[in-house]
Design an enzyme around this catalytic site. Structure first.
Site, PDB file in Angstrom:
ATOM      1  N   ASP A 617     -12.504 -56.544  -5.216  1.00  0.00           N
ATOM      2  CA  ASP A 617     -12.884 -55.885  -3.979  1.00  0.00           C
ATOM      3  C   ASP A 617     -11.826 -54.806  -3.709  1.00  0.00           C
ATOM      4  O   ASP A 617     -10.620 -55.074  -3.729  1.00  0.00           O
ATOM      5  CB  ASP A 617     -12.941 -56.882  -2.822  1.00  0.00           C
ATOM      6  CG  ASP A 617     -13.457 -56.218  -1.547  1.00  0.00           C
ATOM      7  OD1 ASP A 617     -14.681 -56.177  -1.363  1.00  0.00           O
ATOM      8  OD2 ASP A 617     -12.597 -55.754  -0.746  1.00  0.00           O
ATOM      9  N   LEU A 618     -12.283 -53.537  -3.499  1.00  0.00           N
ATOM     10  CA  LEU A 618     -11.355 -52.420  -3.351  1.00  0.00           C
ATOM     11  C   LEU A 618     -10.626 -52.500  -2.008  1.00  0.00           C
ATOM     12  O   LEU A 618     -11.244 -52.721  -0.958  1.00  0.00           O
ATOM     13  CB  LEU A 618     -12.098 -51.092  -3.465  1.00  0.00           C
ATOM     14  CG  LEU A 618     -12.875 -50.862  -4.767  1.00  0.00           C
ATOM     15  CD1 LEU A 618     -13.497 -49.476  -4.763  1.00  0.00           C
ATOM     16  CD2 LEU A 618     -11.973 -51.036  -5.974  1.00  0.00           C
ATOM     17  N   ASP A 660     -18.266 -52.073  -2.489  1.00  0.00           N
ATOM     18  CA  ASP A 660     -17.066 -51.805  -3.280  1.00  0.00           C
ATOM     19  C   ASP A 660     -16.621 -53.052  -4.037  1.00  0.00           C
ATOM     20  O   ASP A 660     -15.436 -53.246  -4.319  1.00  0.00           O
ATOM     21  CB  ASP A 660     -15.934 -51.299  -2.381  1.00  0.00           C
ATOM     22  CG  ASP A 660     -15.582 -52.308  -1.269  1.00  0.00           C
ATOM     23  OD1 ASP A 660     -16.359 -53.255  -1.066  1.00  0.00           O
ATOM     24  OD2 ASP A 660     -14.526 -52.146  -0.629  1.00  0.00           O
TER      25      ASP A 660
END
Length: 747
Positions: A617-618, A660
């Site tokens: 997960d960004l 993301d």
């Protein structure tokens, strides 16, 4: 409370269980009798026949309990799924698997449990035959054997149920096929341009189509109250009944005859009647199928021709009798008089002109006698050829058209031309040569021929315009008809293909593959061949139908219709590819990830190798999105996908899950240290700044990883959930890093 592990074949086991259609069904005496016997035999208060669903234990038969199901997590029977023989718990309070189970500590107060696994015909454990008691106890060898025997009886009942379910499915499929066949028959029967009827063995109409009602002037309901004998004149009926007797006796397969019908208005209607007999599987006659064609106009034309011929022959015979002694050529009139009669002398002048010639050409006899025939009945464009033929005849005393029927153009007095059939003969005396001609007007015949040719041309044009290959093949497997699709496909015209063997036209491999289907069609079977690959000719994929051409009881050939489905197959494959790709990054999507996990850890996996799952997960993506806009955010996601692909091994799998979030699968990774190195390289790759819309942006990522050893029972959902949980742990620790979840291994 220890939850029973899932069997390795859990998905297949549930599929087999649900195929029996037994869950949530009412009580059945066949099963209740066995639970009563078990309770009596073991002297226990509770006896059950259970089936283990994905999240519950359901009771098909129960003695001593009021509920019909319990949660699977607390079910003793869930542990029996992996037991080889009878599972016995003599004292649940002393068993580490069950001492804190609600069934033990709660109102049920279970102390003793004995359960025999119930297996399907192909070996899957579906549930148990079990007994429980509120006191601790042991189970003797005889009691164990008796429980096994009762369990086998339950399994036989399940086998009977499975057989019944399969039989119902087959019956439903057969019923649907029959319905489709009947619908096709109804469409053809009611929309055919000829009359059609189904007639019982006594001659009563069972079913009629609209065209037949139109021919005879009755409504369908009126016809269904009649027999064909009631609307057939008596003089036509005897011959037809004789033919029906031959048909019923099996001496003929079908018959065709011309007959009359009495219309409702009393007028007689000429029809051509074609009848065939339908028999049942034992060969006993059921009913007749009749096809009725209107031939009233043709019969009227034939009647007029016969009357005309009789009148002409009578006139010629009378005149011949008067002049026979003086003119030898009149004998030829007796032999050939069928139409207009014209005789000319050596100069080409008319010497005889009968009444039929008067009616045909419009000239009275006295107007033409002595005049050149060429000026009267020969069109101007043919007169020179006529004069050349006359000169050649006078010179050679012969000609190529003598005593032969020849089609010519003739001229009426009105100036109109018409097609005619000409037959010329000659008679000679010592003094002269005489030519005499019999001429028939063939306008009607030519019109009918033109209509037939036009009809054939229309059929050819219609089939040529269809986007399928259409052909008719005879019993010798030779083409007799082809539409223009063959010319476009192989460069041969329909005329060139007619009579050619299929073996000499089709690619050899394709012909060998289809030959069994051709033989089935010639045996009377309608054959459908799908996904036929032609790798020799044009690398195409075809769908082909073979329809037998049955005449009576004999198959004389079959119709072959083939459709090019190559583009459709490619489009279907493309749609599958598109459905497995993320539209923004081009990476595999969630669906592709699920398929990859199924292939890696599912029941059908060919090679079970260790697998590391990385859930990303960004960190900071939302800030980039807010500061630079969604287009910049999309561009950043694309760059992240490309970096991940460069960072991982070529054999690894990277996918975009959503937003993301990304998931990476690394095959063959079995050690935590290796997984940690990969996770660190992923984090390092994404820490390097990105160029987005001309601006340098910096993000990071939180990674959760889990390792599966290749043997432990698990599911794709469980693996992803473990990696996702580890990712959130990495975020909780401060983001921009990774966390390894405990490995999923056999314990």
């Amino acid at each position: 409370m220890r939850v029973a592990p899932l069997p390795s074949n859990e998905l297949d086991r549930l599929r087999v269980l649900r195929s029996l259609a037994i869950l949530d069904t009412p009580a059945e005496e066949a099963f209740d009798r066995l639970t009563r016997l078990l309770a009596h035999m073991l002297r226990v208060p509770v006896a059950l026949i259970t089936f283990v669903d994905d999240d519950r234990l359901w009771f098909k038969s129960r003695i001593g309990v009021s509920t019909c199901e319990t949660p699977r997590d607390m079910a003793f029977c869930a542990h029996a799924l992996t037991a080889e023989d009878v599972l016995v718990v003599e004292d649940a309070r002393e068993d580490p698997r069950f001492y804190d189970n609600p069934a033990v500590t709660g109102p049920m107060r279970v102390r003793f449990y004995a359960g025999v696994p119930l297996r399907s015909a192909d070996g899957y454990v579906l549930g148990t035959l079990c007994a429980t008691d509120t006191v601790a106890r042991t189970l003797s060898d005889d009691e164990r054997a008796a429980m096994r025997d009762l369990a086998r009886t339950v399994e036989r009942e399940l086998l009977v149920r499975k057989t019944a379910v399969s039989a119902r499915a087959l019956h439903q499929a057969d019923a649907e096929a029959i319905h489709l066949s009947e619908a096709r028959f109804r469409t053809i029967f009611h929309q055919t341009p000829t009359g059609a009827a189904i007639v019982d063995l006594d001659g009563r109409f069972i079913e009629v189509n609209p065209r037949l009602c139109e021919l005879v002037g009755y409504t369908a309901d009126e016809l269904l109250a009649l027999t064909f004998q009631q609307i057939t004149p008596k003089e036509d009926l005897e011959h037809e009944l004789l033919r029906l007797v031959e048909l019923l006796a099996g001496r003929i397969g079908a018959y065709t005859l011309e007959k009359r019908y009495l219309r409702k208005d009393g007028i007689q209607q000429w029809v051509q009647w074609h009848a065939s007999l339908v028999r049942d599987g034992n060969g006993d006659p059921l009913h007749f199928i009749a096809v009725v064609e209107d031939i009233d106009a043709r019969k009227e034309n034939e009647r007029l021709q016969i009357e005309h011929r009789c009148a002409l022959e009578e006139q010629v015979a009378r005149r011949t009798a008067e002049l026979h002694a003086q003119n030898r050529h009149l004998q030829a009139v007796i032999d050939n008089a069928q139409a207009a009669y014209v005789s000319i002398d050596e100069g080409g002048n008319v010497t005889e002109w009968n009444d039929a010639a008067v009616r045909m050409f419009g000239w009275a006899r006295h107007e033409v006698l002595g005049r050149p025939m060429a000026e009267i009945i020969i069109p101007p464009e043919w007169r020179d050829a006529h004069l050349d033929g006359m000169r050649r005849f006078l010179r050679t005393k012969g000609g190529s058209i003598l005593s032969k029927a020849t089609e010519v153009s003739a001229l009426r007095r009105s100036g109109a031309t018409f097609p005619a059939e000409l037959r010329i003969s000659t008679a000679s005396t010592d003094d002269c040569h005489t030519l005499f001609a019999f001429i028939s007007d063939v306008s009607e015949r030519k019109r009918v021929e033109a209509e037939v040719a036009e009809s054939r041309e229309t059929i050819q044009k219609i089939t040529d315009s269809l986007p399928v290959l259409i052909a008719y093949v005879d019993r010798d497997l030779c083409y007799q008809f082809n539409n223009d699709g063959y010319r476009r496909l192989i460069g041969m015209s329909t005329a060139q293909l007619r009579g050619q063997p299929l073996a000499s036209v089709m690619p050899r491999a394709l012909y060998r593959a289809l030959l069994p289907s051709f033989h089935r069609a010639l045996a009377g079977e309608r054959v459908q061949c799908d996904d036929i690959d032609d790798d020799e000719l044009r690398h195409r994929t075809w769908s082909m139908s073979l329809v037998p051409d049955l005449r009576g009881r004999e198959v004389i050939g079959f119709y072959m219709m083939a459709q090019d489905v190559t583009d459709r197959k490619k489009a279907e494959q493309q749609l599958v590819v598109q459905a497995m790709r993320d539209a923004l990054t081009g990476l595999p999507n969630r669906r592709a990830l699920s398929a990859q996990l199924d292939r890696a850890i599912g029941p059908g996996a060919l090679a079970r190798r260790p697998l590391a799952v990385f859930f990303l997960d960004l960190d900071g993506f939302k800030q980039v999105n807010d500061a630079h806009g969604h287009e910049a955010g999309d561009a950043l996601l694309n760059q992240v996908g490309r970096r991940l692909q460069k960072t991982i091994r070529s054999t690894d799998f990277v996918s975009r899950l959503a937003g993301d979030e990304f998931v990476i699968l690394s095959h063959g990774v079995a050690e935590d240290v290796t997984a940690a190195r990969i996770a660190e390289s992923i984090c390092e790759a994404l820490r390097t700044p990105f160029d987005v819309a001309g601006s340098e942006v910096t993000i990071a990522t939180s990674v959760g990883a889990v390792i599966w050893d290749g043997h432990a029972a698990t599911t794709p959902g469980m693996l992803l959930a473990a990696a996702d949980k580890a990712m959130y742990e990495a975020k909780r620790k401060g983001r921009n890093g990774y966390t390894l979840a405990p490995s999923i291994a056999v314990r």
